[in-house]
Enzyme design. Sequence first.
Site, PDB file in Angstrom:
ATOM      1  N   HIS A  18      27.594 -69.223   2.943  1.00  0.00           N
ATOM      2  CA  HIS A  18      26.524 -69.366   3.923  1.00  0.00           C
ATOM      3  C   HIS A  18      24.925 -68.875   2.682  1.00  0.00           C
ATOM      4  CE1 HIS A  18      29.086 -68.540   7.327  1.00  0.00           C
ATOM      5  NE2 HIS A  18      29.216 -69.220   7.578  1.00  0.00           N
ATOM      6  N   LYS A  42      33.900 -68.137  20.680  1.00  0.00           N
ATOM      7  CA  LYS A  42      34.333 -67.612  19.910  1.00  0.00           C
ATOM      8  C   LYS A  42      33.963 -65.706  20.445  1.00  0.00           C
ATOM      9  CE  LYS A  42      34.017 -69.664  15.632  1.00  0.00           C
ATOM     10  NZ  LYS A  42      32.917 -70.157  14.538  1.00  0.00           N
ATOM     11  N   ARG A  97      33.195 -77.309   3.576  1.00  0.00           N
ATOM     12  CA  ARG A  97      34.474 -76.691   3.199  1.00  0.00           C
ATOM     13  C   ARG A  97      34.995 -77.598   2.403  1.00  0.00           C
ATOM     14  NH1 ARG A  97      34.808 -71.343   5.567  1.00  0.00           N
ATOM     15  NH2 ARG A  97      34.490 -72.753   7.430  1.00  0.00           N
ATOM     16  N   SER A 134      34.076 -67.014   7.203  1.00  0.00           N
ATOM     17  CA  SER A 134      33.846 -65.592   8.080  1.00  0.00           C
ATOM     18  C   SER A 134      35.054 -65.051   8.883  1.00  0.00           C
ATOM     19  CB  SER A 134      33.283 -65.288   9.271  1.00  0.00           C
ATOM     20  OG  SER A 134      31.502 -66.350   8.641  1.00  0.00           O
TER      21      SER A 134
HETATM   22  O1  PNS Z   1      29.324 -71.091  12.642  1.00  0.00           O
HETATM   23  P1  PNS Z   1      29.785 -71.941  14.321  1.00  0.00           P
HETATM   24  O2  PNS Z   1      30.939 -70.853  15.505  1.00  0.00           O
HETATM   25  O3  PNS Z   1      30.756 -73.301  13.730  1.00  0.00           O
HETATM   26  O4  PNS Z   1      29.184 -72.440  15.127  1.00  0.00           O
HETATM   27  C1  PNS Z   1      28.881 -73.362  16.097  1.00  0.00           C
HETATM   28  C2  PNS Z   1      27.319 -73.744  16.255  1.00  0.00           C
HETATM   29  C3  PNS Z   1      27.123 -72.287  16.926  1.00  0.00           C
HETATM   30  C4  PNS Z   1      26.488 -74.222  15.821  1.00  0.00           C
HETATM   31  C5  PNS Z   1      27.506 -75.145  17.488  1.00  0.00           C
HETATM   32  O5  PNS Z   1      28.523 -73.942  18.987  1.00  0.00           O
HETATM   33  C6  PNS Z   1      26.726 -74.917  18.508  1.00  0.00           C
HETATM   34  O6  PNS Z   1      25.572 -75.383  18.178  1.00  0.00           O
HETATM   35  N1  PNS Z   1      26.203 -73.909  19.658  1.00  0.00           N
HETATM   36  C7  PNS Z   1      25.104 -74.994  20.640  1.00  0.00           C
HETATM   37  C8  PNS Z   1      25.241 -75.683  21.474  1.00  0.00           C
HETATM   38  C9  PNS Z   1      24.804 -77.019  21.641  1.00  0.00           C
HETATM   39  O7  PNS Z   1      23.758 -76.754  21.935  1.00  0.00           O
HETATM   40  N2  PNS Z   1      26.082 -77.614  22.296  1.00  0.00           N
HETATM   41  C10 PNS Z   1      26.260 -78.612  21.583  1.00  0.00           C
HETATM   42  C11 PNS Z   1      25.556 -79.401  21.071  1.00  0.00           C
HETATM   43  S1  PNS Z   1      27.458 -79.063  19.827  1.00  0.00           S
END
Ligand code: PNS
Length: 168
Positions: A18, A42, A97, A134
């Site tokens: 990251h 999660k 990745r 992670s």
């Molecule tokens: O590191 P992660 O858990 O893969 O991140 C995923 C994340 C948090 C970026 C994604 O779940 C997110 O954008 N959540 C916010 C809610 C949202 O806007 N959802 C609609 C578009 S994906």
Amino acid sequence: MPSIAVYPGSFDPITLGHLDIIARATKVVDELHVVVVHNPGKTPRFSSAERVELIRASLAEHGIHSNAKVIVDTLDSGLLVNYCRMVGASVLVKGFRSNVDLDYELPMAQVNRDLAGVETIFIPADPQHGHVSSSLVKQVADLEGSVTKYVPQAVARALATSAVNRKK
Ligand code: PNS
């Protein structure tokens, strides 16, 4: 007009992969918001406040060698695109990745574009971090393995403490 981008994620916890994406993103934007976002899919190991603190400590430990402004923030509810609108960001940054990450990220990128015209820029992971995640570092730390190759020192310490507490 300054280019403002958002780098969202669970960051549970932040890894060297990251950090590399943050460092590289700051070379192409003027302002980067690194945002700890609640992912309902999660169960996090660290609270969002702890994750923010670990990101700040990691940035202090490793330094960012660009003139970009880096802001660390949280989004505990609501759409990511609303956060983007609030801070004036038109772009999301995501690291990937492998094609597994792209398969997961592509629908989110398309939804964010549909919802608000926010584009996603993908930065390929440096091969040296291609296997770092992670979830893997949490597993290794819980089993008392060394994670110092994968995470900043502040994170390695927090993982060691969390592994001890989980055993109690
Ligand atoms: O590191 P992660 O858990 O893969 O991140 C995923 C994340 C948090 C970026 C994604 O779940 C997110 O954008 N959540 C916010 C809610 C949202 O806007 N959802 C609609 C578009 S994906």
